[in-house]
Enzyme design. Structure first.
Site, mmCIF file in Angstrom:
data_model
loop_
_atom_site.group_PDB
_atom_site.id
_atom_site.type_symbol
_atom_site.label_atom_id
_atom_site.label_comp_id
_atom_site.label_asym_id
_atom_site.label_seq_id
_atom_site.Cartn_x
_atom_site.Cartn_y
_atom_site.Cartn_z
ATOM 1 C CE1 TYR A 40 -12.055 46.553 62.343
ATOM 2 C CE2 TYR A 40 -12.121 46.622 60.132
ATOM 3 C CZ TYR A 40 -11.334 47.022 61.432
ATOM 4 O OH TYR A 40 -10.252 47.195 61.521
ATOM 5 C CG ASP A 81 -8.789 53.239 66.995
ATOM 6 O OD1 ASP A 81 -7.666 53.660 66.611
ATOM 7 O OD2 ASP A 81 -9.630 53.497 66.297
#
Length: 433
Positions: free
Chosen positions: A209, A142
């Site tokens: 992540y 994002d």
């Protein structure tokens, strides 16, 4: 004849004079009108004008970019792809996404990573077009999110015949070619040959992540205990942003590993300025899953919630509707590693050295800024009770923080998943009619 010309000139000059007079009168009347406005009305008018200018600039910039792309496509048409060899590869690259509007190209949004990537791929004639490139991406980050190991798969131009494509040293220098056309904070670092049906998205075994944050006043042990509850297969509808409109109705995901730990101690041994990280690995993630999780973990670290709140949120019978809470900031999030069975990654050493130097420059500038601010803080904080000023993490939890904290399980809730699906199905039927 002379008199006529003079008359004509006089008529022209009189018209010009009258036009100028009218303009001046209009300017005077506008000034009079503005003087009659109150301060708040003037501010509102300025804001409206600035917004109008921004919209006009955005339209102009978009037209300029479109014409530039059209020019590059025109020059590209001269290249005959029918005479070229092709091969299917994986391409690995990193990007610092802080100033980009996310990874994926979108109709209404400019300045995305994919936009620059495909501009470089087409301009260099590595591919003819996105549509003809058999393209897949590993993840879609994002706005503001970075990646150290984004991987894409695509069909790309090759200078080798099919029987010679194992000679990687003789192949086109893909990283070097693309890095000459990409912004300095987007870099290709390696490529790997792959079978024609290999997909960067569907053949990815796992994605890792990392989320970096300062210790501040956080209880890292409690946060680590809480994040461990996510390991295994769970329904994460309460720890993500539901994306029903894009057809996502299954919110069960399997977390392979997760932990919160110290990344680096502060050099002056001031624990509030230690840097910590949350590391989480899964085969696939949901929209805003990690930022939602971090939002809850910050509340746990601050002692506002117990670690077991994660178990409550994962229990959809006990908590069928997601409580309203704030997302964590996007900037500290990084798609760190994507795992594949493919092992034959090829790296151009000269290009790697060039990339390392670029990152060193980035590190130098940002570290100098950080140390400068840290030194100023050290002087100002001297002699002040640290419990009163420990607010390093406040920035990373988005939204307004209430003065009186309300526990998650007592908050207003979002619409249930079942209702969202029902509304989505009804909307689809109406559109078909």
């Amino acid at each position: 004849m002379y008199n006529r010309s003079l008359r004509g000139q006089w008529k022209c000059s009189s018209k010009t004079m009258s036009t100028m007079c009218k303009r001046k009168q209009q300017e005077i009347s506008q000034k009079d009108e503005l003087q009659l406005l109150s301060k708040s009305e003037l501010i509102e008018k300025i804001i409206q004008l600035e917004e109008k200018n921004k919209r006009l600039k955005a339209i102009t910039d978009k037209k300029d970019k479109k014409s530039q792309l059209e020019d590059s496509f025109k020059s590209q048409k001269q290249f005959d792809f029918s005479k070229c060899n092709k091969r299917h590869i994986l391409l690995k690259f990193y990007y610092l996404g802080w100033n980009y509007n996310g990874y994926v190209i979108q109709e209404s949004i400019d300045n995305t990573i994919e936009q620059y990537l495909f501009a470089a791929l087409t301009k260099s004639c590595c591919i003819e077009s996105r549509e003809k490139s058999n393209y897949h991406r590993c993840g879609r980050t994002d706005k503001g999110v970075s990646s150290f190991s984004q991987v894409i798969s695509l069909d790309i131009r090759s200078k080798l015949n099919a029987e010679d494509q194992h000679k990687l040293d003789d192949e086109l220098p893909y990283c070097k070619i693309l890095n000459r056309l990409l912004p300095s904070n987007i870099r290709c670092i390696a490529w790997c040959p792959a079978p024609a049906d290999f997909s960067a998205r569907f053949n990815c075994k796992s994605r890792m992540y990392k989320y970096f944050f300062p210790r501040g006043n956080l209880n890292i042990v409690a946060m680590d205990k809480a994040v461990k509850y996510t390991i295994g297969e769970h329904d994460f509808r309460n720890i993500c942003k539901m994306d029903v409109t894009n057809g996502v109705i299954n919110y069960t995901r399997k977390i392979i590993d997760a932990k919160v730990c110290l990344y680096r101690k502060n050099f002056k041994n001031i624990s509030e300025y230690d840097v910590c990280e949350m590391i989480i690995t899964s085969q696939a993630f949901l929209w805003h899953q990690i930022r939602c999780l971090m939002g809850v973990l910050f509340l746990i670290g601050q002692g506002k919630e117990k670690p077991e709140i994660i178990l409550d949120l994962l229990d959809t019978a006990k908590c069928p509707r997601k409580p309203q809470y704030n997302l964590a900031h996007a900037v500290p999030l990084n798609l760190w590693y994507c795992e594949y069975e493919a092992k034959e990654w090829y790296t151009d050493k000269a290009e790697l050295m060039s990339t390392i130097k670029l990152l060193q420059k980035e590190w130098t500038l940002n570290t100098v800024k950080s140390v400068m601010v840290e030194d100023m803080l050290s002087d100002l904080e001297d002699g002040i009770d640290r419990e009163d000023i420990s607010c390093q993490v406040d920035l990373l939890l988005l939204g307004v923080q209430p003065k009186v904290y309300q526990p998650l399980m007592k908050r207003a809730t979002c619409e249930s998943l079942e209702n969202r699906i029902k509304h989505f199905e009804e909307h689809k039927k109406k559109r078909k009619q």
